[in-house]
Design an enzyme around this catalytic site. Structure first.
Site, PDB file in Angstrom:
ATOM      1  N   GLU A 212      43.423  40.998  31.498  1.00  7.35           N
ATOM      2  CA  GLU A 212      41.988  40.723  31.448  1.00  7.35           C
ATOM      3  C   GLU A 212      41.208  41.675  32.343  1.00  7.35           C
ATOM      4  O   GLU A 212      41.638  42.025  33.441  1.00  7.35           O
ATOM      5  CB  GLU A 212      41.716  39.260  31.803  1.00  7.35           C
ATOM      6  CG  GLU A 212      42.301  38.334  30.750  1.00  7.35           C
ATOM      7  CD  GLU A 212      41.832  36.899  30.840  1.00  7.35           C
ATOM      8  OE1 GLU A 212      41.820  36.233  29.789  1.00  7.35           O
ATOM      9  OE2 GLU A 212      41.487  36.435  31.942  1.00  7.35           O
TER      10      GLU A 212
ATOM     11  N   CYS B  12      51.525  38.773  37.725  1.00 17.53           N
ATOM     12  CA  CYS B  12      51.512  39.195  39.129  1.00 17.53           C
ATOM     13  C   CYS B  12      52.873  38.922  39.741  1.00 17.53           C
ATOM     14  O   CYS B  12      53.458  37.858  39.527  1.00 17.53           O
ATOM     15  CB  CYS B  12      50.430  38.470  39.920  1.00 17.53           C
ATOM     16  SG  CYS B  12      50.253  39.111  41.617  1.00 17.53           S
TER      17      CYS B  12
ATOM     18  N   ASN C 190      37.643  28.663  42.691  1.00 18.39           N
ATOM     19  CA  ASN C 190      37.292  28.468  41.281  1.00 18.39           C
ATOM     20  C   ASN C 190      38.435  27.722  40.591  1.00 18.39           C
ATOM     21  O   ASN C 190      39.525  28.271  40.435  1.00 18.39           O
ATOM     22  CB  ASN C 190      37.058  29.820  40.599  1.00 18.39           C
ATOM     23  CG  ASN C 190      35.864  30.543  41.178  1.00 18.39           C
ATOM     24  OD1 ASN C 190      34.751  30.039  41.159  1.00 18.39           O
ATOM     25  ND2 ASN C 190      36.085  31.744  41.715  1.00 18.39           N
TER      26      ASN C 190
ATOM     27  N   CYS D 207      36.747  34.803  40.198  1.00 20.35           N
ATOM     28  CA  CYS D 207      37.862  35.176  41.071  1.00 20.35           C
ATOM     29  C   CYS D 207      38.958  34.116  41.023  1.00 20.35           C
ATOM     30  O   CYS D 207      38.697  32.929  41.183  1.00 20.35           O
ATOM     31  CB  CYS D 207      37.350  35.345  42.498  1.00 20.35           C
ATOM     32  SG  CYS D 207      38.635  35.800  43.674  1.00 20.35           S
TER      33      CYS D 207
END
Length: 375
Positions: free
Chosen positions: A94, A114, A301, A344
């Site tokens: 993304e 990741c 978030n 984020c």
């Protein structure tokens, strides 16, 4: 048998000139001309390079290609943010475009998934597949610039800043990160100011030391806790390089850098009743007293399956004011694109997880986790 073509997006200026000399028998200025066509004009068809002679164009068509990630999906936020799912091979990463009054920032990914396991980040919950190639990193910028160019009639601002804060830990992909950064900065590439290109790291000291004296860009560090005990709980990388090792490396980098103007940006995600009380704020202020910095507070978030919550506005405000009492420069990041999960810590792609991390999380938490492919 067909020979795989060479993707010219994999070369910075030095690599492009070397390839033209050794593989095509061409002079350096020809390599420079092609770079300008690619990055200044967004051209991916050699026939459209009108100042390149026909013989060289034919050679390029035979041996080379200009292949950036393609857009698999685009989502538009009510605040103007755009999130693209970019196709890289058989997976997606993304990329996020964030327009503001005086700038437009592109958030770029460096890995498929990741390799780290930060507990509060949705990307980490997907596991890890591989590092992105140079062409897949710089190709996100190239593709986004073209997409924005196609929307000129909407008055969208061209990309002015790039932040390596998308999916992945950039400093675990040094081999491909450095050439991509070189292209962003190069006048033959995107020609961005070194102060407008930011690399964020969670604390890969070996990579940061490798960058020191080699490339000069703005640095942001993902700290997120004021002591080793808490940081190791939410960011396991701290068991490899603790806070003091990390900050010592940061000081070495900013001492060698003009882009940072002597300061590093400290990113600190605020997790409700985890790392956001006033004791944490005072501890953070004391921790950073010897490292010139500006502190950017990021209210958490939420994402599906996360055990964490966003603090109340009053807790955020108290945390900021406590830090400011110690004469630190402190900002609170305005959440952008959260209605399309582009904020984020919310980025997820289509990841074939080689780590089995997702399966383990599902077993531990139940079914409410991010759905990914597993191998």
């Amino acid at each position: 048998m067909t020979t795989e073509k060479i993707n010219l997006l994999d070369f910075d200026r030095k690599g492009m000139r070397q390839f033209f000399a050794e593989e095509l028998g061409e002079k350096a200025f020809r390599a420079d001309q092609v770079m300008k066509w690619i990055y200044h004009f967004g051209v991916d068809d050699f026939d459209n390079m009108t100042n390149i002679n026909k013989k060289l164009r034919e050679k390029l068509q035979h041996k080379c290609e200009i292949k950036a990630p393609t857009v698999a999906e685009a989502q538009h936020s009510s605040d103007g943010t755009i999130k693209w799912a970019m196709k890289v091979g058989d997976q997606d990463v993304e990329t996020v475009y964030i327009p503001e009054e005086d700038r437009a920032t592109l958030c770029v990914s460096s890995q498929v998934g990741c390799a780290l396991e930060c507990k509060f980040c949705s990307t980490a919950q997907q596991g890890f597949n591989r590092n992105l190639k140079v062409s897949e990193i710089i190709g996100q910028v190239w593709r986004a610039a073209r997409e924005i160019g196609l929307q000129k009639e909407t008055g969208r601002r061209p990309i002015t800043n790039v932040v390596m804060m998308g999916m992945g830990e950039p400093l675990l992909n040094m081999k491909n990160l450095i050439p991509a950064l070189e292209i962003m900065l190069d006048d033959l590439g995107f020609g961005l100011s070194k102060r407008r290109v930011t690399v964020s790291t969670s604390g890969v000291v070996s990579g940061l030391d490798q960058m020191t004296g080699k490339i000069d860009v703005a640095l942001a560090i993902s700290l997120h806790a004021p002591n080793d005990k808490l940081r190791s709980e939410i960011m396991p990388i701290n068991d490899r390089w603790d806070i003091q090792d990390f900050l010592a490396s940061v000081r070495r980098y900013i001492a060698s850098s003009n882009a940072n103007r002597g300061k590093v940006t400290v990113e600190y995600v605020l997790l409700d009743h985890v790392n956001d009380d006033m004791g944490h704020a005072r501890e953070l202020a004391e921790l950073m007293k010897d490292t010139p910095c500006k502190i950017n507070l990021i209210p958490f978030n939420p994402y599906p399956g996360s055990p964490y919550k966003k603090p109340s506005n009053s807790r955020i405000d108290r945390f900021q004011k406590t830090l400011m009492q110690y004469e630190h420069t402190v900002t609170v990041r305005k959440t952008r694109g959260d209605d399309i999960d582009a904020a984020c810590g919310q980025l997820v792609g289509d990841v074939i997880d080689r780590t089995k991390r997702t399966a383990a999380l599902k077993a531990a938490r139940g079914a409410e986790t991010i759905d990914v492919k597993a191998v």
